[in-house]
Design an enzyme around this catalytic site. Structure first.
Site, PDB file in Angstrom:
ATOM      1  N   SER A 139       0.845  -1.192   0.000  1.00  0.00           N
ATOM      2  CA  SER A 139       0.000   0.000   0.000  1.00  0.00           C
ATOM      3  C   SER A 139       0.877   1.236   0.000  1.00  0.00           C
ATOM      4  CB  SER A 139      -0.885   0.012   1.254  1.00  0.00           C
ATOM      5  OG  SER A 139      -1.472   1.287   1.466  1.00  0.00           O
ATOM      6  N   TYR A 165      -0.404  -0.438  10.769  1.00  0.00           N
ATOM      7  CA  TYR A 165      -0.716  -0.733   9.364  1.00  0.00           C
ATOM      8  C   TYR A 165       0.476  -0.400   8.473  1.00  0.00           C
ATOM      9  CZ  TYR A 165      -2.988  -0.564   4.805  1.00  0.00           C
ATOM     10  OH  TYR A 165      -3.311  -0.777   3.479  1.00  0.00           O
TER      11      TYR A 165
END
Length: 290
Positions: A139, A165
């Protein structure tokens, strides 16, 4: 040349994957589903490795249970795999979860997004044939933080869902860097990618609204895509002849990513491609699992 607007079907147009066996984790929804569909429609024999085996599919697919946060589930999946493997797409993931720990005490995002896929890829390595490809879905969020090598499970640091994350997505890239080096003699290609921003998938289920730091307007360069566009870079790395022989790279918008520039939400951070950090993460991951 393909770009941010290309779809998975467009990337694989004319590609014949008859006889190719593929595994896609998290294939019951979102870009995982679109990735699995595109591979199957190109002729691949696709296994959807999913937590919810009751999910329906409108294309031919084998469904197998896999919970990446459960190392026992990963071991059972690996033990049940028979025959050769040409494509592994490590797609499943969780994002911005409240602090949750696995039975080993691992932080849930690091455990699911990185350690589960790490164990899966290692377990399936011997099934991978020369020319096999492993795809690690990362990501743009990786640019928000490195791996906390001294405390990856937030046992001493205050827990921050976005820091956790970011570290897990950086880990996805570092895995590709080190696996590419280790598995080059086996002719196994390993690459990572940023699929772009695709709102409305289950990945954002812990988010009430997109945070300002993720630039909802797209003003800082992040690519906002449909699900089919989001799967395009995954299938490019998984099956397109255009990237045959490419390994250890990070892609976005179907192209090799440029270096990250602060203030622009695209590109790849230097630390995510650092070979020393990639090797360190590999050893840390092995230590955690033993």
């Amino acid at each position: 040349m393909f770009d941010a607007s290309s779809t998975a079907a467009e990337v694989l147009a004319g590609v014949d994957l008859t006889g190719v066996r593929a595994i896609v984790t998290g294939a019951s929804s979102g870009i995982g589903l679109a990735t699995a569909r595109a591979l199957a429609e190109a002729g691949a024999e696709v296994t959807a490795a999913v937590r919810d085996t009751s999910a329906g599919f409108d294309f031919p697919v084998r469904v197998a249970p896999l919970d990446l946060a459960d190392q026992g589930s990963v071991r059972r999946f690996v033990a049940g795999w028979e025959g050769p493997l040409q494509i592994l797409v490590n797609n499943a993931g969780v994002m911005a979860t409240p602090l949750t720990r696995t039975r080993e005490g691992w932080e849930m995002q690091f455990a699911t997004n990185h350690l589960g896929h790490f164990a899966l890829a290692l377990g399936l390595h011997d099934a991978m044939v020369p020319g096999a490809r492993v795809v690690s879905v990362s990501s743009v969020g990786h640019v928000n933080g490195e791996v906390l090598f001294d405390d990856p499970n937030f046992e001493r640091h205050p827990y921050d869902a976005w820091a956790a994350y970011s570290q897990s997505k950086t880990a996805n890239i570092l895995f590709a860097v080190e696996a590419a080096k280790r598995w080059a003699p086996d002719r196994i290609a390993v690459n990572a990618l940023n699929p772009g921003r695709i709102w409305g998938t289950s990945l954002g289920r812990h988010m009430e609204t997109p945070p300002d730091s993720f630039d909802p307007s797209g003003a800082t360069g992040v690519s906002v895509k449909t699900v089919e566009q989001g799967a395009a870079t995954s299938v490019l790395l998984a099956a397109s002849p255009l990237v045959a022989g490419v390994t250890g790279r990070y892609y976005e918008d179907c192209q090799v990513a440029v270096p990250y520039t602060p203030g622009v939400r695209r590109g790849v951070a230097d630390y995510a491609l650092d070979p020393a950090k990639a090797a360190r993460l590999w050893e840390l991951s092995l230590d955690l699992m033993h």
